[in-house]
Each structure stands twice: as structure tokens, then as C-alpha cells.
Scaffold this active site. Sequence first.
Site, PDB file in Angstrom:
ATOM      1  N   GLU A  84       0.817  -1.206   0.000  1.00 13.98           N
ATOM      2  CA  GLU A  84       0.000   0.000   0.000  1.00 13.98           C
ATOM      3  C   GLU A  84       0.855   1.263   0.000  1.00 13.98           C
ATOM      4  O   GLU A  84       0.570   2.213  -0.732  1.00 13.98           O
ATOM      5  CB  GLU A  84      -0.946   0.001   1.207  1.00 13.98           C
TER       6      GLU A  84
ATOM      7  N   TYR B  62      -7.023   5.898   4.559  1.00 10.31           N
ATOM      8  CA  TYR B  62      -7.073   4.924   3.475  1.00 10.31           C
ATOM      9  C   TYR B  62      -6.213   3.703   3.793  1.00 10.31           C
ATOM     10  O   TYR B  62      -6.669   2.554   3.707  1.00 10.31           O
ATOM     11  CB  TYR B  62      -6.619   5.526   2.146  1.00 10.31           C
TER      12      TYR B  62
ATOM     13  N   ASP C 202      -9.759   4.917  -2.133  1.00 10.11           N
ATOM     14  CA  ASP C 202      -8.611   5.533  -2.776  1.00 10.11           C
ATOM     15  C   ASP C 202      -9.126   6.363  -3.948  1.00 10.11           C
ATOM     16  O   ASP C 202     -10.331   6.568  -4.101  1.00 10.11           O
ATOM     17  CB  ASP C 202      -7.597   4.473  -3.218  1.00 10.11           C
TER      18      ASP C 202
END
Length: 293
Positions: A40, A123, A141
Site C-alpha cells: 500500500e 485509506y 482511494d
Amino acid sequence: MTEGVHPAAAQGALLAWGDAQLRPLPWRATRDPWAVLVSELMAQQTGVDRVVPKWHAFLDRWPDPAACAASPLGEVLELWAGLGYPRRARNLHLAAGRIVADHGGRLPDDLVALLALPGVGPYTARAVLAFAFERDVGVVDTNVGRVLARWCGRRLAPRAAQELADACVPAGAGWAWNQSLMELGARVCRPRAPRCDECPLAPSCAWRAAGRPDPDPAVGSAGVSGRQAAFAGSDRQARGRLLAALVAGPVAPGAVAAGAGLSDDPDRAGRVGDSLVADGLEVRRPDGWLVRP
């Protein structure tokens, strides 16, 4: 909260689409929280093609938070080179240390605890919960934010976007739903020239039903990033050059401008060097030389 959106009618269609269309990205084959967190942070504003080899190399070298925390930041930055935004590497290194110190070397499965880690925002925390722990939380996102805004036909504030994302997750399918929604935004519901004829959400999409009028509700909606400034000639490029120069060894005060690719603008080069020191990405010795942390 879900006015204009009919999630129940679309859940099966999107999940079926995702089952057939998800790209075989390597981090989709793991539920290891550390591997998910690394993916991520690497993939933020960086193309997948560049991330895949770096992700493999990173986990080969630092397979868990303890291994990463025990290494100097300079080594992490060296491997990170080419991905851009080196502050993400520093945050990951800091997060590894915090995970070891506060959580026994294992990523927490709690939203509040995840948000307390360096570099982990709303997020990323929810992505770890959904993709590592398979929790039924919405992940917003830039791709998901664009799909949600168009689907409901209106620009969404951050709280509204998160509430809508959470409300649409089918029970027990948090991983598959969020992966499918992200894939849909990346490949079909694109910023320009969306391919609505291929979209499984098209029958219930308010923006499409209205004839895709301007302004596009995705523009300025929560989570949707705007067009990025050019990299060539930017301070980001100069910072990357100076960090790369440090890999070869310390940089003398008189060589900072050349190292940053700014030989014709030493004042700007000095500011670039100062910014890297302020971010903890390099250290200035008492004699003025720059070295890796």
C-alpha cells in the site's frame, strides 16, 4: 446515506466481474499484514509495474517489521530508489519500529492503532483491515472515490464518501468487494474516457443515467486526486537525484548542486538539501557534508 445508489442490486454483478477481471498482482495472493502494508505504501502515486519488483525485493530483505526496524534507514531508502516519495520509505521504517515496540512485531488489527502508525492514514489503515484481515470496511482511494461519486451522481465530501463505501460492502466480502471496486476504477471507470459499456455498475449509475453531464461529479470528490505536477525539472526530481548521489557516499557542501542536477541554481539546490534533512532522509554533519541516515 446511499441515496441514488442501490448496492444490493449491484453487489453480485461487481463481485462476478472482479472474480473474472482482477489482475494477478502479487499482494493479492497474501493476507500477511506487513506485506499488505508495504504494498500500500509503495503503490501510492506509483505505477504497479514499478512496484512489483520492488515489493518482492523489499520483502525478501525485510520479511517482517522486526527485520526492517533493525536496518538503517539508509538501506531502506537505497532499495526504495525509483519509487519516488522517499518519505513513504521513512514512514514505513518508523512504522516498523513502532510495530515492534508497541505491538510485539505484529501489525494491529484495530483501526485506531493502525492510524497511530507513522505514515498510515485513513485509506491505508482501512486497506490493511480489508486486505490483510478481511474486514468488511470500505476502502476509498482515488479509483474508488471516482466510482462512488459517479455511481451516486454527486460530489462527495470525505465523511459521505467513507459512509457510502462502508454501507456498500457485502457482508463477508470486504476483500473481494474493495479489490473489485479498485480494479473497476483503474481499468473501466477511468478519469477520462470511462468505458461505461463494460461497467457492471452501469445499470445503476446515476451519472451515466443522466447522460454523463458536466461537471463530472468525481472531480473534487473525496479521495479523487487531481492531475499531478510534472516531474521533470521539479524539486521532487532534484531530491531523488541527491538521494541517489548519497548512495555512492557522502556529498560535500560544494557538490550538492551537482548531485541534485542543479549546478546552475545552487540556492535552489541548497533548499532541496535542507528539505531532505528536515524530512530525516539525509543527515548534515557538522562539517557540512551530507550523509545517509
